[in-house]
Design a protein around this motif. Structure first.
Motif, PDB file in Angstrom:
ATOM      1  N   SER A 127      -0.760   6.508   6.795  1.00  0.00           N
ATOM      2  CA  SER A 127      -1.588   6.961   5.686  1.00  0.00           C
ATOM      3  C   SER A 127      -2.886   6.171   5.648  1.00  0.00           C
ATOM      4  O   SER A 127      -3.000   5.090   6.242  1.00  0.00           O
ATOM      5  N   ILE A 128      -3.876   6.712   4.941  1.00  0.00           N
ATOM      6  CA  ILE A 128      -5.121   6.001   4.659  1.00  0.00           C
ATOM      7  C   ILE A 128      -5.043   5.546   3.210  1.00  0.00           C
ATOM      8  O   ILE A 128      -4.823   6.355   2.309  1.00  0.00           O
ATOM      9  N   ALA A 129      -5.210   4.248   2.973  1.00  0.00           N
ATOM     10  CA  ALA A 129      -5.061   3.708   1.633  1.00  0.00           C
ATOM     11  C   ALA A 129      -6.388   3.411   0.951  1.00  0.00           C
ATOM     12  O   ALA A 129      -6.513   3.551  -0.253  1.00  0.00           O
ATOM     13  N   ASP A 130      -7.392   2.991   1.714  1.00  0.00           N
ATOM     14  CA  ASP A 130      -8.638   2.547   1.103  1.00  0.00           C
ATOM     15  C   ASP A 130      -9.782   2.693   2.095  1.00  0.00           C
ATOM     16  O   ASP A 130      -9.563   2.657   3.320  1.00  0.00           O
ATOM     17  N   LEU A 163       0.871  -1.174   0.000  1.00  0.00           N
ATOM     18  CA  LEU A 163       0.000   0.000   0.000  1.00  0.00           C
ATOM     19  C   LEU A 163       0.906   1.220   0.000  1.00  0.00           C
ATOM     20  O   LEU A 163       1.740   1.360   0.885  1.00  0.00           O
ATOM     21  N   ALA A 164       0.785   2.094  -0.934  1.00  0.00           N
ATOM     22  CA  ALA A 164       1.628   3.292  -0.999  1.00  0.00           C
ATOM     23  C   ALA A 164       1.059   4.390  -0.146  1.00  0.00           C
ATOM     24  O   ALA A 164      -0.144   4.467   0.035  1.00  0.00           O
ATOM     25  N   LEU A 165       1.957   5.247   0.397  1.00  0.00           N
ATOM     26  CA  LEU A 165       1.511   6.411   1.148  1.00  0.00           C
ATOM     27  C   LEU A 165       0.693   7.307   0.248  1.00  0.00           C
ATOM     28  O   LEU A 165       1.039   7.518  -0.905  1.00  0.00           O
ATOM     29  N   SER A 166      -0.388   7.829   0.799  1.00  0.00           N
ATOM     30  CA  SER A 166      -1.278   8.675  -0.002  1.00  0.00           C
ATOM     31  C   SER A 166      -1.582   9.942   0.746  1.00  0.00           C
ATOM     32  O   SER A 166      -1.885   9.929   1.911  1.00  0.00           O
ATOM     33  N   ALA A 193       4.081  -1.452   8.494  1.00  0.00           N
ATOM     34  CA  ALA A 193       3.020  -2.403   8.824  1.00  0.00           C
ATOM     35  C   ALA A 193       1.698  -1.852   8.296  1.00  0.00           C
ATOM     36  O   ALA A 193       1.459  -0.643   8.334  1.00  0.00           O
ATOM     37  N   ASP A 194       0.849  -2.744   7.795  1.00  0.00           N
ATOM     38  CA  ASP A 194      -0.479  -2.372   7.326  1.00  0.00           C
ATOM     39  C   ASP A 194      -1.491  -2.626   8.436  1.00  0.00           C
ATOM     40  O   ASP A 194      -1.270  -3.461   9.318  1.00  0.00           O
ATOM     41  N   PHE A 195      -2.603  -1.910   8.387  1.00  0.00           N
ATOM     42  CA  PHE A 195      -3.628  -2.117   9.411  1.00  0.00           C
ATOM     43  C   PHE A 195      -5.020  -2.026   8.803  1.00  0.00           C
ATOM     44  O   PHE A 195      -5.253  -1.272   7.857  1.00  0.00           O
ATOM     45  N   PRO A 196      -5.973  -2.804   9.367  1.00  0.00           N
ATOM     46  CA  PRO A 196      -7.378  -2.674   9.000  1.00  0.00           C
ATOM     47  C   PRO A 196      -8.177  -2.135  10.189  1.00  0.00           C
ATOM     48  O   PRO A 196      -7.797  -2.330  11.345  1.00  0.00           O
ATOM     49  N   VAL A 213     -18.167   1.117   8.461  1.00  0.00           N
ATOM     50  CA  VAL A 213     -17.119   1.828   7.732  1.00  0.00           C
ATOM     51  C   VAL A 213     -15.825   1.026   7.835  1.00  0.00           C
ATOM     52  O   VAL A 213     -15.403   0.663   8.936  1.00  0.00           O
ATOM     53  N   GLY A 214     -15.225   0.739   6.693  1.00  0.00           N
ATOM     54  CA  GLY A 214     -13.945   0.034   6.669  1.00  0.00           C
ATOM     55  C   GLY A 214     -12.833   0.959   6.220  1.00  0.00           C
ATOM     56  O   GLY A 214     -13.007   1.704   5.256  1.00  0.00           O
ATOM     57  N   VAL A 215     -11.717   0.922   6.919  1.00  0.00           N
ATOM     58  CA  VAL A 215     -10.559   1.746   6.578  1.00  0.00           C
ATOM     59  C   VAL A 215      -9.318   0.863   6.615  1.00  0.00           C
ATOM     60  O   VAL A 215      -9.136   0.079   7.551  1.00  0.00           O
ATOM     61  N   THR A 216      -8.475   0.956   5.595  1.00  0.00           N
ATOM     62  CA  THR A 216      -7.184   0.285   5.623  1.00  0.00           C
ATOM     63  C   THR A 216      -6.087   1.325   5.433  1.00  0.00           C
ATOM     64  O   THR A 216      -6.305   2.357   4.796  1.00  0.00           O
ATOM     65  N   GLY A 217      -4.943   1.064   6.007  1.00  0.00           N
ATOM     66  CA  GLY A 217      -3.854   2.025   5.918  1.00  0.00           C
ATOM     67  C   GLY A 217      -2.517   1.384   6.206  1.00  0.00           C
ATOM     68  O   GLY A 217      -2.397   0.164   6.340  1.00  0.00           O
ATOM     69  N   ARG A 218      -1.516   2.228   6.295  1.00  0.00           N
ATOM     70  CA  ARG A 218      -0.147   1.737   6.481  1.00  0.00           C
ATOM     71  C   ARG A 218       0.641   2.690   7.372  1.00  0.00           C
ATOM     72  O   ARG A 218       0.446   3.906   7.322  1.00  0.00           O
TER      73      ARG A 218
END
Length: 214
Positions: A103-106, A20-23, A173-176, A122-127
């Motif tokens: 960051s927030i990715a999706d 997941l790239a920084l956004s 690390a990624d997180f949901p 609400v679902g949020v994924t990030g890194r």
């Protein structure tokens, strides 16, 4: 802005793996649950799969209230709140002093009817990526989720401390995160002009640190 690496991601052991790239964009394009219903989930966004509870969801069945799902407010990332940086020195803005950046990715959302109210998931994924002054460990991110009406007035707003661990030997690390406790009244205009807002709230991080200190 969506990273091309999102197509290769799946949920593994409760965390996300992949690239997941920084956004720093003000909007994220994962908020398309109808797409999952059309293609059986093959091209559904990561956050959509997350709130459905499976990385490979089956085709959506006909919902009880199709209108409330159609009228579900879109998700938008608040301008300037798509990224959060923590510095080694309080008050610093030096990029070489960054401990970590999140960051927030999706994003994704799903609405269901409770009668005169609507329940929103609400679902949020990030890194999280370590900075020059960072080291592996656990970090707390101040994620805020809000629902605003057509006039921009908050109907729901809550800060969610998200704990993310960067393992030893890793730099990211990624997180949901899933928030399924959002309940709002169904307005007469069926959510026309309403939005679900997500973003990092620096004031929440300050409050969390003060609370820990006490």
């Amino acid at each position: 802005m969506r990273s091309g690496g999102l197509k290769r991601l799946g949920l593994v052991s409760g965390l996300l793996a992949g690239a997941l790239a920084l956004s720093a964009c003000s909007t994220v394009g994962g908020d398309q649950p109808q797409q999952a219903g059309q293609d059986g989930g093959q091209n559904a966004s990561l956050a959509t799969k997350l709130i459905m509870g499976t990385p490979n969801p089956p085709p959506l069945s006909e919902p009880v209230d199709t209108q409330i799902k159609r009228d579900c407010p879109p998700v938008d990332v608040l301008d300037g709140a798509a990224a959060f940086r923590a510095y080694a020195t309080p008050g610093s803005a030096d990029p070489f002093d960054i401990r970590y950046q999140a960051s927030i990715a999706d994003t994704a959302r799903e609405c269901s009817s409770l009668g005169v109210e609507a329940a929103i998931r609400v679902g949020v994924t990030g890194r999280v990526i370590l900075g020059p002054k960072g080291s592996p460990g656990s970090f707390r991110l101040p994620l805020r989720i809000a629902v605003v009406d057509e006039k921009g007035v908050p109907v729901y707003s809550r800060m969610h401390p998200i704990d993310v661990t960067v393992p030893a030997g890793q730099t990211q690390a990624d997180f949901p995160h899933i928030e399924d406790g959002v309940v709002v009244p169904i307005p007469a205009n069926r959510f026309r002009g309403w939005k679900i807002m997500v973003g990092y709230d620096p004031s929440g991080a300050t409050q969390t640190r003060a609370s820990r200190a006490r």
